[in-house]
Scaffold this active site. Structure first.
Site, PDB file in Angstrom:
ATOM      1  N   CYS A 172       0.794  -1.232   0.000  1.00 23.17           N
ATOM      2  CA  CYS A 172       0.000   0.000   0.000  1.00 23.17           C
ATOM      3  C   CYS A 172       0.828   1.286   0.000  1.00 23.17           C
ATOM      4  O   CYS A 172       0.274   2.372  -0.176  1.00 23.17           O
ATOM      5  CB  CYS A 172      -0.937   0.003   1.205  1.00 23.17           C
ATOM      6  N   HIS A 301      -3.813   7.140   6.199  1.00 24.34           N
ATOM      7  CA  HIS A 301      -3.865   5.865   5.476  1.00 24.34           C
ATOM      8  C   HIS A 301      -5.245   5.244   5.681  1.00 24.34           C
ATOM      9  O   HIS A 301      -5.854   4.755   4.741  1.00 24.34           O
ATOM     10  CB  HIS A 301      -2.754   4.934   5.959  1.00 24.34           C
ATOM     11  N   GLU A 312      -2.347   3.946  13.573  1.00 21.19           N
ATOM     12  CA  GLU A 312      -2.102   5.235  12.926  1.00 21.19           C
ATOM     13  C   GLU A 312      -2.526   6.394  13.817  1.00 21.19           C
ATOM     14  O   GLU A 312      -1.842   7.415  13.890  1.00 21.19           O
ATOM     15  CB  GLU A 312      -2.837   5.310  11.588  1.00 21.19           C
ATOM     16  N   LYS A 330     -10.480   6.791   1.823  1.00 22.28           N
ATOM     17  CA  LYS A 330     -10.773   5.436   1.332  1.00 22.28           C
ATOM     18  C   LYS A 330     -12.266   5.116   1.415  1.00 22.28           C
ATOM     19  O   LYS A 330     -12.742   4.198   0.753  1.00 22.28           O
ATOM     20  CB  LYS A 330      -9.932   4.413   2.087  1.00 22.28           C
ATOM     21  N   HIS A 335      -9.883   1.161  -1.082  1.00 24.67           N
ATOM     22  CA  HIS A 335      -8.433   1.052  -0.958  1.00 24.67           C
ATOM     23  C   HIS A 335      -7.883   0.613  -2.308  1.00 24.67           C
ATOM     24  O   HIS A 335      -8.103  -0.517  -2.739  1.00 24.67           O
ATOM     25  CB  HIS A 335      -8.075   0.042   0.136  1.00 24.67           C
ATOM     26  N   PHE A 393       1.953  -3.475   4.126  1.00 16.03           N
ATOM     27  CA  PHE A 393       2.240  -4.714   4.855  1.00 16.03           C
ATOM     28  C   PHE A 393       3.740  -4.835   5.106  1.00 16.03           C
ATOM     29  O   PHE A 393       4.568  -4.382   4.314  1.00 16.03           O
ATOM     30  CB  PHE A 393       1.773  -5.920   4.046  1.00 16.03           C
TER      31      PHE A 393
END
Length: 407
Positions: A172, A301, A312, A330, A335, A393
């Site tokens: 991502c 994010h 986050e 998002k 996403h 990830f």
């Protein structure tokens, strides 16, 4: 003489000369801005491809019937069709050709992010493999479709470029990290301009894969909501033409800071205290020469999973406190994985140019355990600097600072 701030070095910054984005909320900048203004989501529940469950996805319509340019037919796949659709918007193609005329085709690079590239083409080919040998169909062209480099190769050939080109695939954070690649290339004198961005399209691998991790919501995602229960995946492509910022003028947008970190806490779970995210944000601020209080808006994010939003939030509030306006977009478009960093960079640029911070979509009740200043509605205010977070990830993190030049 136009100024940005006495702290920002234009030597390190990149000027966003031209940019364009296509996603479930629209094709091109005007449609994207309208959806942000209207707080409209492009996520819808539908049966897609051969999925055996209904998914809420952010799909770009018309990709199955879109034809690639004749000379690029070998690249035909959903991902490259989406790339071409995006490249044709907002006068982006002409801006690139103007730069090629100015600098030459060897002085313009291509640095793109993707997560799964054209993997859908291999998924479809697998259904038609030879029953006896298991071989894929002879007409399946892995190199120009599924191969991660396919998207950069496609864009490079689309414009007839001869400069350096590569693809970053760090989940991502992929199309956020390419800004760093371009910045280093331009700073070294190897290039005068670069196309950066990302493209990722819906495929069965990601939909089934995230579903197997119990990370796909059965409803449109709702970042930072007390009832959030997973992500919604979407199509997305975004491209930005960047140059050195030395000749930037009033109202131009600069990428003034980038921070990258790799905390390697876990293969699929962020550090619970957001330590890797914090390092990336701090590094971006340091490069830009800004203080946390200088940031007008943070594009989170914000994937809408419990662990991501919680980590986050901890990282953001540790640096910025609880006053800086924040939201995740998002909920608007889903996403878009490897394209998310570039699309959200453009959303920050639109926010700066239009002096508003976009409120989140889908979120109804903010989780009381989360403490950042999450916007549920658009906030009209003067905008000077925005920060965008992209966390992948394995703890592959990237934060970008964007700044508007004002008189």
């Amino acid at each position: 003489m136009c100024c940005l701030t006495k702290f920002i070095s234009r030597v390190q910054s990149l000027r966003l000369t031209s940019f364009t984005a296509t996603s479930a909320i629209g094709t091109g900048l005007a449609a994207t801005l309208a959806a942000l203004r209207e707080q409209r989501s492009g996520i819808a529940r539908k049966k897609w491809e051969t999925l055996d469950f209904d998914a809420c996805i952010g799909e770009v319509p018309g990709l199955d019937t879109l034809a690639l340019r004749d000379d690029l037919a070998i690249f035909d796949c959903r991902n490259n069709r989406l790339a071409q659709l995006a490249l044709e918007q907002d006068g982006f193609e002409q801006s690139v050709r103007d730069v090629i005329t100015r600098y030459g085709s060897k002085r313009v690079g291509v640095f793109l992010g993707t997560s799964t590239s054209g993997i859908l083409s291999s998924e479809i080919a697998y259904r038609h493999r030879d029953a006896a040998s298991g071989k894929l169909p002879a007409n399946h062209d892995y190199r120009h479709t599924h191969n991660s480099y396919s998207s950069a190769d496609f864009v490079r050939r689309y414009f007839g470029l001869q400069g350096p080109a590569f693809v970053v695939s760090t989940a991502c954070s992929s199309s956020a990290k390419v800004f760093g690649s371009a910045q280093r290339m331009l700073a070294s004198g190897l290039l005068d301009a670069a196309i950066v961005g990302g493209v990722d399209s819906l495929c069965l691998t990601t939909l089934y894969g995230f579903n197997s991790l119990q990370l796909v919501s059965s409803n449109p995602c709702k970042p930072f909501d007390i009832n959030r229960d997973g992500i919604s995946i979407g199509d997305g492509a975004a491209f930005l033409l960047v140059e050195k910022a030395e000749n930037a003028v009033h109202d131009d947008i600069l990428m003034s800071g980038i921070g990258e970190s790799s905390d390697a806490h876990h293969m699929s779970t962020p550090h619970p205290e957001g330590l890797g995210a914090r390092l990336a944000m701090q590094a971006a601020l340091k490069m830009s020469g800004l203080q946390p209080s200088d940031i007008s808006y943070i594009n989170l994010h914000g994937t809408s999973t419990h662990n991501n939003d919680d980590a986050e939030d901890k990282g953001v509030t540790a640096i910025f406190g609880t006053e800086t306006p924040c939201s995740s977009t998002k909920g608007h478009l889903g996403h878009t994985l490897g394209a998310a960093g570039a699309i959200e960079a453009i959303i920050c640029a639109l926010a700066l140019k239009n002096n508003f911070a976009p409120g989140g979509v889908g979120t109804e009740t903010i989780d009381p355990q989360l403490h950042c200043n999450y916007l549920l509605s658009n906030l009209e205010q003067p905008m000077r600097h925005a920060l965008s977070n992209s966390f992948g990830f394995g703890g592959s993190n990237c934060s970008l600072v964007f700044s508007k030049i004002t008189a």
